[in-house]
Design an enzyme around this catalytic site. Structure first.
Site, PDB file in Angstrom:
ATOM      1  N   TYR A  21       6.609 -11.599  -4.263  1.00 32.02           N
ATOM      2  CA  TYR A  21       6.414 -10.166  -4.031  1.00 32.02           C
ATOM      3  C   TYR A  21       6.619  -9.388  -5.333  1.00 32.02           C
ATOM      4  CZ  TYR A  21       7.204  -5.458  -2.227  1.00 32.02           C
ATOM      5  OH  TYR A  21       7.141  -4.107  -2.013  1.00 32.02           O
ATOM      6  N   GLU A  43       7.948  -0.752   4.930  1.00 33.38           N
ATOM      7  CA  GLU A  43       9.110  -0.018   4.414  1.00 33.38           C
ATOM      8  C   GLU A  43       9.869   0.671   5.549  1.00 33.38           C
ATOM      9  OE1 GLU A  43      10.457  -0.263   1.560  1.00 33.38           O
ATOM     10  OE2 GLU A  43       8.853  -1.051   0.295  1.00 33.38           O
ATOM     11  N   TRP A  51      15.252  -6.468   2.830  1.00 37.12           N
ATOM     12  CA  TRP A  51      13.836  -6.668   2.494  1.00 37.12           C
ATOM     13  C   TRP A  51      13.465  -8.138   2.683  1.00 37.12           C
ATOM     14  CZ3 TRP A  51       9.861  -3.897   2.802  1.00 37.12           C
ATOM     15  CH2 TRP A  51       8.675  -4.216   2.165  1.00 37.12           C
TER      16      TRP A  51
END
Length: 183
Positions: A21, A43, A51
């Site tokens: 990522y 998000e 995350w």
């Protein structure tokens, strides 16, 4: 702490996931509205969670939300909401599910007015983090300061995604994030 610095403290198993990522998505400009919508929804779903959890569920989110097709998500009915709330592969939070649907409807309105979600973002650029947060809170659901900040940094609208000494920082600059465009 920047994402680059935070990666130094991750468990080896999580580091692989984050490195992909970090090196290929975080901070790079996103051109397509469905992908911008995807990042916004991811998000939003990260709020209160790690995350890492979102990255592990990313593909399941794509399937559950019809590859983040804005028009499809905007047309979701009660049966779709129940399907999402029963899907253990995503975050089953009714507020977050409803926010995805309502935000898809909002984006359709922005597309009609500005031609695209991306154009709407560009139209409002540049803004400070606080100005962006106020705009997002007026426009979208479930978008507090951290969600807005991470969304905009991760999509190339605010600086700070990478330390300047991070090798990916130079790649992001070459990709011309909006925050670095000279007018």
């Amino acid at each position: 702490m920047s994402y680059c610095t935070a990666m130094k403290y991750m468990k080896p198993d999580d580091l692989v996931l984050h490195k992909i990522y970090h090196d290929t998505q975080y901070g790079f400009p996103i051109e397509e509205d469905n992908e911008l919508f995807c990042r916004l929804i991811l998000e939003i779903n990260q709020a209160g969670l790690s995350w890492t959890t979102i990255l592990k569920k990313q593909e399941t989110f794509r399937k559950a939300y019809h590859n983040f097709d804005i028009k499809k998500v905007a047309s979701y009915k009660e049966k779709d909401i129940q399907r999402l709330l029963n899907d253990a592969g995503i975050i089953r939070n009714k507020l977050k599910v409803n926010a995805a649907i309502e935000n898809a409807k909002t984006i359709i309105g922005l597309q009609k007015e500005f031609g695209s979600f991306k154009n709407w973002l560009a139209h409002h650029h540049p803004k400070t983090k606080d100005e962006w947060t106020k705009l997002f809170k007026r426009t979208f659901r479930f978008t507090g300061g951290e969600i807005v900040n991470e969304f905009l940094m991760s999509a190339g609208y605010l600086p700070g995604a990478h330390d300047e000494n991070c090798p990916v920082h130079k790649k992001v600059l070459k990709a011309k994030p909006l925050w670095n465009n000279k007018k």
